[in-house]
Design an enzyme around this catalytic site. Structure first.
Site, PDB file in Angstrom:
ATOM      1  N   ASP A 161     -38.695  60.352  18.747  1.00  0.00           N
ATOM      2  CA  ASP A 161     -37.729  61.134  18.202  1.00  0.00           C
ATOM      3  C   ASP A 161     -36.536  60.328  17.517  1.00  0.00           C
ATOM      4  OD1 ASP A 161     -38.893  63.553  18.920  1.00  0.00           O
ATOM      5  OD2 ASP A 161     -37.765  63.590  20.748  1.00  0.00           O
ATOM      6  N   GLY A 194     -36.891  59.244  14.146  1.00  0.00           N
ATOM      7  CA  GLY A 194     -36.967  59.764  12.671  1.00  0.00           C
ATOM      8  C   GLY A 194     -38.062  59.319  12.182  1.00  0.00           C
ATOM      9  N   LYS A 195     -39.326  58.938  12.815  1.00  0.00           N
ATOM     10  CA  LYS A 195     -40.275  58.211  12.045  1.00  0.00           C
ATOM     11  C   LYS A 195     -41.051  59.204  11.143  1.00  0.00           C
ATOM     12  CE  LYS A 195     -43.188  57.639  15.709  1.00  0.00           C
ATOM     13  NZ  LYS A 195     -42.325  58.060  16.677  1.00  0.00           N
ATOM     14  N   VAL A 206     -39.734  61.701   9.509  1.00  0.00           N
ATOM     15  CA  VAL A 206     -38.872  62.238   8.433  1.00  0.00           C
ATOM     16  C   VAL A 206     -38.971  61.043   7.222  1.00  0.00           C
ATOM     17  CG1 VAL A 206     -36.436  62.279   7.613  1.00  0.00           C
ATOM     18  CG2 VAL A 206     -37.229  63.549   9.558  1.00  0.00           C
ATOM     19  N   LYS A 235     -51.927  60.950  10.610  1.00  0.00           N
ATOM     20  CA  LYS A 235     -51.494  60.879  11.863  1.00  0.00           C
ATOM     21  C   LYS A 235     -52.706  60.755  13.110  1.00  0.00           C
ATOM     22  CE  LYS A 235     -47.918  61.577  15.269  1.00  0.00           C
ATOM     23  NZ  LYS A 235     -46.872  61.079  15.741  1.00  0.00           N
ATOM     24  N   ARG A 250     -45.268  68.794   9.195  1.00  0.00           N
ATOM     25  CA  ARG A 250     -43.748  68.416   8.646  1.00  0.00           C
ATOM     26  C   ARG A 250     -43.779  67.481   7.569  1.00  0.00           C
ATOM     27  NH1 ARG A 250     -39.328  66.127  12.571  1.00  0.00           N
ATOM     28  NH2 ARG A 250     -37.521  67.080  11.468  1.00  0.00           N
ATOM     29  N   GLU A 299     -48.825  57.157  10.494  1.00  0.00           N
ATOM     30  CA  GLU A 299     -47.711  57.182  11.578  1.00  0.00           C
ATOM     31  C   GLU A 299     -48.196  57.216  12.999  1.00  0.00           C
ATOM     32  OE1 GLU A 299     -44.029  60.491  13.043  1.00  0.00           O
ATOM     33  OE2 GLU A 299     -45.250  60.792  11.331  1.00  0.00           O
ATOM     34  N   GLY A 300     -47.514  56.388  13.821  1.00  0.00           N
ATOM     35  CA  GLY A 300     -47.991  56.247  15.023  1.00  0.00           C
ATOM     36  C   GLY A 300     -47.275  57.276  15.861  1.00  0.00           C
TER      37      GLY A 300
END
Length: 206
Positions: free
Chosen positions: A13, A15-16, A18, A33, A47, A99-100
């Protein structure tokens, strides 16, 4: 020019997603992802599709797990075995944003950490960090974990209100490039994110 990056964070959380949406939208990249853990509020892929203004090409996850916790625990709860072979990078030479899950040392299996997988992928990492108290320690530990595996670090992006002292300390001590800082956006929409990304992120370093 190819833009191929792994996005990881100093914690969950931070902000990855975003930042990944802003990056993928800016370059019109494919977004992947590999492991989604937690689906109650939708997926990160959902998202990114929205926040990128549909400019990102969303690739399907290798695993979608129900519980919002570390991938190795979420897989156990779901009765799933994560196979590293399914975590191979998607084929193709175009722009790619991966994204991790959680932070740099989050376990994907009982004996495989996120950074171990990053090393296999052999792509540069962009580290996303908060500007709040504790960020110096978390950021430097993450940078050390990446450096110890010889993973190239493209730089660090900060999320939140400016904290010049902390940001400068991380850049100096971690020997990484400052790629910019995204402020909190209210409202957070595709247009506000795209505008903030162009204004605040050093796209010349990407």
């Amino acid at each position: 020019m190819r833009h191929r990056y792994i996005i990881t964070g100093t914690d969950t959380d931070v902000g990855k997603t975003v930042f990944a949406a802003g990056l993928a939208g800016h370059f019109g990249s494919r977004y992947w992802k590999p492991v989604q853990a937690g689906t109650e509020d939708g997926t990160d892929s959902d998202r990114v599709k929205v926040l990128s203004g549909a400019r990102a090409d969303i690739l399907p996850e290798a695993y979608v797990l129900n519980t919002p916790c570390s991938p190795h625990e979420a897989a156990q709860i779901d009765g799933v075995s994560i196979n590293v072979q399914r975590l191979s990078l998607p084929p193709g030479e175009g722009s790619l944003v991966v994204e991790g899950a959680g932070g740099t040392l989050v376990p994907f299996t009982d004996d495989l950490l996120a950074a171990d997988i990053f090393a296999l992928w052999n792509m540069p990492v962009i580290l996303v960090a908060r500007t709040l108290l504790g960020t110096i320690n978390h950021s430097l530990l993450s940078i050390e974990a990446l450096n110890s595996r010889k993973i190239p670090v493209q730089g660090i992006v900060f999320m939140g209100e400016e904290n010049k002292a902390s940001e400068a300390a991380i850049i100096r001590l971690g020997k990484v490039r400052h790629l910019g800082r995204l402020p909190f956006l209210n409202p957070l929409r595709p247009d506000t994110l795209a505008a903030a990304f162009k204004t605040h992120i050093r796209t010349d370093l990407l």
